[in-house]
Design a protein around this motif. Structure first.
Motif, PDB file in Angstrom:
ATOM      1  N   GLU A 125     -52.674  -4.651  15.759  1.00 52.52           N
ATOM      2  CA  GLU A 125     -53.552  -3.565  16.562  1.00 52.52           C
ATOM      3  C   GLU A 125     -52.449  -2.566  16.796  1.00 52.52           C
ATOM      4  N   LEU A 126     -51.315  -3.118  17.332  1.00 49.46           N
ATOM      5  CA  LEU A 126     -50.485  -1.788  17.693  1.00 49.46           C
ATOM      6  C   LEU A 126     -50.086  -0.983  16.487  1.00 49.46           C
ATOM      7  N   ILE A 127     -49.605  -1.288  15.339  1.00 52.97           N
ATOM      8  CA  ILE A 127     -49.612  -0.432  14.487  1.00 52.97           C
ATOM      9  C   ILE A 127     -50.585   0.603  14.033  1.00 52.97           C
ATOM     10  N   ALA A 128     -51.926  -0.053  13.889  1.00 47.93           N
ATOM     11  CA  ALA A 128     -53.130   0.676  13.544  1.00 47.93           C
ATOM     12  C   ALA A 128     -53.183   1.959  14.458  1.00 47.93           C
ATOM     13  N   LEU A 129     -53.267   1.802  15.948  1.00 48.61           N
ATOM     14  CA  LEU A 129     -53.088   2.767  16.711  1.00 48.61           C
ATOM     15  C   LEU A 129     -51.975   3.708  16.854  1.00 48.61           C
ATOM     16  N   TRP A 130     -50.819   3.230  16.536  1.00 53.62           N
ATOM     17  CA  TRP A 130     -49.629   3.758  16.394  1.00 53.62           C
ATOM     18  C   TRP A 130     -49.614   4.758  15.219  1.00 53.62           C
ATOM     19  N   SER A 131     -49.950   4.467  14.192  1.00 53.23           N
ATOM     20  CA  SER A 131     -50.257   5.210  13.022  1.00 53.23           C
ATOM     21  C   SER A 131     -51.268   6.168  13.146  1.00 53.23           C
ATOM     22  N   TYR A 169     -46.876  -3.162  33.501  1.00 49.89           N
ATOM     23  CA  TYR A 169     -45.305  -3.321  33.454  1.00 49.89           C
ATOM     24  C   TYR A 169     -45.019  -4.362  34.270  1.00 49.89           C
ATOM     25  N   ILE A 170     -45.875  -4.721  35.401  1.00 50.69           N
ATOM     26  CA  ILE A 170     -45.543  -6.047  36.300  1.00 50.69           C
ATOM     27  C   ILE A 170     -45.966  -7.240  35.657  1.00 50.69           C
ATOM     28  N   ALA A 171     -46.862  -7.204  34.580  1.00 53.19           N
ATOM     29  CA  ALA A 171     -47.091  -8.493  33.692  1.00 53.19           C
ATOM     30  C   ALA A 171     -46.057  -8.707  32.701  1.00 53.19           C
ATOM     31  N   TYR A 172     -45.523  -7.559  32.236  1.00 50.25           N
ATOM     32  CA  TYR A 172     -44.042  -7.679  31.390  1.00 50.25           C
ATOM     33  C   TYR A 172     -42.890  -8.321  32.313  1.00 50.25           C
ATOM     34  N   LEU A 173     -42.762  -7.829  33.471  1.00 51.09           N
ATOM     35  CA  LEU A 173     -41.778  -8.294  34.319  1.00 51.09           C
ATOM     36  C   LEU A 173     -42.122  -9.844  34.838  1.00 51.09           C
ATOM     37  N   ALA A 174     -43.221 -10.241  34.766  1.00 44.94           N
ATOM     38  CA  ALA A 174     -43.900 -11.427  35.059  1.00 44.94           C
ATOM     39  C   ALA A 174     -43.679 -12.628  33.959  1.00 44.94           C
ATOM     40  N   GLY A 175     -42.996 -12.254  33.096  1.00 46.79           N
ATOM     41  CA  GLY A 175     -43.022 -13.089  31.638  1.00 46.79           C
ATOM     42  C   GLY A 175     -44.267 -13.248  31.048  1.00 46.79           C
ATOM     43  N   GLU A 176     -45.382 -12.039  30.870  1.00 47.32           N
ATOM     44  CA  GLU A 176     -46.392 -12.467  30.304  1.00 47.32           C
ATOM     45  C   GLU A 176     -46.803 -11.126  29.420  1.00 47.32           C
ATOM     46  N   PRO A 177     -45.783 -11.345  28.355  1.00 48.84           N
ATOM     47  CA  PRO A 177     -45.824 -10.123  27.295  1.00 48.84           C
ATOM     48  C   PRO A 177     -47.169  -9.741  26.674  1.00 48.84           C
ATOM     49  N   ASP A 178     -47.884 -10.991  26.567  1.00 48.80           N
ATOM     50  CA  ASP A 178     -49.260 -10.732  25.595  1.00 48.80           C
ATOM     51  C   ASP A 178     -50.124  -9.982  26.528  1.00 48.80           C
ATOM     52  N   ARG A 179     -50.378 -10.478  27.964  1.00 45.19           N
ATOM     53  CA  ARG A 179     -51.046  -9.617  28.825  1.00 45.19           C
ATOM     54  C   ARG A 179     -50.609  -8.287  28.870  1.00 45.19           C
ATOM     55  N   ALA A 180     -49.192  -7.988  29.037  1.00 45.77           N
ATOM     56  CA  ALA A 180     -48.866  -6.647  29.061  1.00 45.77           C
ATOM     57  C   ALA A 180     -49.122  -5.636  28.084  1.00 45.77           C
ATOM     58  N   PHE A 181     -49.044  -6.357  26.753  1.00 46.57           N
ATOM     59  CA  PHE A 181     -49.180  -5.681  25.717  1.00 46.57           C
ATOM     60  C   PHE A 181     -50.946  -5.153  25.605  1.00 46.57           C
ATOM     61  N   ALA A 182     -51.662  -5.990  25.890  1.00 45.93           N
ATOM     62  CA  ALA A 182     -53.067  -5.788  25.904  1.00 45.93           C
ATOM     63  C   ALA A 182     -53.506  -4.680  26.884  1.00 45.93           C
ATOM     64  N   LEU A 183     -52.856  -4.715  28.107  1.00 47.40           N
ATOM     65  CA  LEU A 183     -53.189  -3.912  28.959  1.00 47.40           C
ATOM     66  C   LEU A 183     -52.600  -2.641  28.599  1.00 47.40           C
ATOM     67  N   ALA A 184     -51.633  -2.338  28.311  1.00 47.51           N
ATOM     68  CA  ALA A 184     -50.976  -1.241  27.869  1.00 47.51           C
ATOM     69  C   ALA A 184     -51.663  -0.361  26.534  1.00 47.51           C
ATOM     70  N   LEU A 185     -51.989  -1.415  25.459  1.00 48.06           N
ATOM     71  CA  LEU A 185     -52.742  -0.860  24.651  1.00 48.06           C
ATOM     72  C   LEU A 185     -53.953  -0.323  24.622  1.00 48.06           C
ATOM     73  N   GLU A 186     -54.860  -1.087  25.783  1.00 51.09           N
ATOM     74  CA  GLU A 186     -56.025  -0.608  26.147  1.00 51.09           C
ATOM     75  C   GLU A 186     -55.899   0.632  26.753  1.00 51.09           C
ATOM     76  N   VAL A 187     -54.751   1.025  27.605  1.00 48.00           N
ATOM     77  CA  VAL A 187     -54.919   2.314  28.151  1.00 48.00           C
ATOM     78  C   VAL A 187     -54.340   3.326  27.184  1.00 48.00           C
ATOM     79  N   ALA A 188     -53.526   3.007  26.098  1.00 48.83           N
ATOM     80  CA  ALA A 188     -53.268   3.980  25.192  1.00 48.83           C
ATOM     81  C   ALA A 188     -54.448   4.414  24.327  1.00 48.83           C
ATOM     82  N   GLY A 189     -55.286   3.485  24.059  1.00 46.21           N
ATOM     83  CA  GLY A 189     -56.504   3.765  23.655  1.00 46.21           C
ATOM     84  C   GLY A 189     -57.443   4.837  24.167  1.00 46.21           C
ATOM     85  N   ILE A 190     -57.456   4.396  25.580  1.00 46.11           N
ATOM     86  CA  ILE A 190     -58.272   5.510  26.189  1.00 46.11           C
ATOM     87  C   ILE A 190     -57.708   7.034  26.184  1.00 46.11           C
TER      88      ILE A 190
END
Length: 350
Positions: free
Chosen positions: A311-317, A254-275
């Motif tokens: 990557e997102l849609i694969a895990l989401w599906s 969330y902090i990476a998203y606020l800092a204007g780093e959406p690609d980093r925020a995406f990677a962090l969130a998707l990794e936690v989602a996979g776990i």
């Protein structure tokens, strides 16, 4: 979900918008609101002001910077200048001012079955009473006659604000089920950070409280550094998949998203989602997928967006196939697939 900010939240730097977006909420509150010339309506059970704030938040995400708006609320008779930030918070940019009451809209009476001049109507067979004739009006010489009221003419629709003509606005989220009030994704993280409740007790309570304080004070870079250091230390002592560490990694995303780093925020969130997905925690996995989706929509490069979207849609599906909350909200996944189509078209034009 957009929300009104706390009084101490600093006003972030707005982008180079030519003028504030004009928002008009009619005095009746019915029929929705006009946001820069676009009609915004509230979902069932939702208040119109929340629908307006959500719409403005999506505009801010699409532009990549806060947006400003002047909200003319006919229900209270005031104009309110607001800035809507990327994290969904909003803050006053000036003092509200009183505006004149809205005049009633003149009713236009239009004959549903006009009869052309010279047309003879067939007799009805019934004679009505004789018409009542008014005596002729007398007027002094030179006195102008009272003009007839001007006919009603439709008012042209206002041109949409330039921000509203963006080609890749985040789509309207699918309405949640009426019996669902659960907050997920970055919205849930933001509520924990900006809420009044103290941080829950635990081995990471003290550093998490310091991180939250930095976020509330607008010290995003300090919060990001502290979160990164705390995640590394906690992963060594507790393990990278410890529940407390996973919550801390959600906060770091969330902090990476606020800092204007959406690609980093995406990677962090998707990794936690996979776990969470591998641990069969469908609720936590879906919440982090929604966080990743929010960050993904802020990625402006279409080619990068396509790679991350795969990557997102694969895990989401996979989550949707397992049932649970992802399967209960199919519209969100469909919106992501629709954005992939738009990104493909944009990438082809490069």
């Amino acid at each position: 979900m957009s929300r009104l900010s706390r009084a101490q939240n600093p006003v972030q730097q707005a982008g180079p918008s030519a003028a504030p977006i004009q928002v008009h909420v009619p005095a009746t509150g019915h029929g929705g609101a006009s946001v820069g010339g676009v009609t915004v309506t509230a979902a069932p059970g939702q208040e119109i002001q929340q629908a307006v704030l959500n719409h403005l938040h999506r505009l801010a995400l699409a532009e990549g910077h806060p947006v400003r708006a002047t909200i003319l609320d006919g229900r209270i008779g005031y104009a309110v200048p607001l800035q809507i930030n990327l994290d969904g918070s909003s803050a006053l940019t000036g003092q509200p001012w009183e505006v004149p009451a809205e005049p009633p809209t003149p009713a236009c009476v239009i004959d549903a079955h006009p009869i052309p001049l010279g047309t003879v109507s067939p007799p009805t067979g019934v004679f009505g009473p004789p018409p009542v004739m008014d005596p002729p009006a007398t007027a002094e010489p030179g006195t102008p006659l009272t003009p007839s009221p001007a006919p009603c003419t439709p008012q042209p629709k206002p041109k949409p604000h330039p921000l509203l003509q963006a080609t890749d606005l985040p789509p309207e989220p699918a309405p949640a089920p009426k019996n669902s009030t659960r907050v997920r994704g970055f919205d849930a993280v933001a509520e924990a950070v900006l809420g009044d409740e103290p941080s829950p007790a635990g081995p990471l309570a003290e550093p998490v409280a310091a991180i939250n304080e930095a976020v509330r004070e607008g010290r995003t870079e300090d919060a990001a550094r502290l979160a990164e250091r705390t995640v590394a230390e906690a992963s060594r002592t507790l393990g990278p998949e410890h529940p407390e560490v996973l919550r801390l990694r959600e906060l770091a995303a969330y902090i990476a998203y606020l800092a204007g780093e959406p690609d980093r925020a995406f990677a962090l969130a998707l990794e936690v989602a996979g776990i969470h997905h591998r641990a069969h925690d469908r609720e936590a996995a879906y919440g982090n997928v929604l966080s990743a989706a929010t960050a993904w929509r802020a990625v402006r490069d279409p080619e990068l967006g396509l790679r991350l979207g795969d990557e997102l849609i694969a895990l989401w599906s996979a989550l949707a196939e397992d049932g649970g909350p992802a399967a209960e909200e199919p519209g969100r996944l469909e919106s992501a697939r629709t954005r992939m189509t738009r990104l493909t078209e944009r990438a082809a034009r490069l």
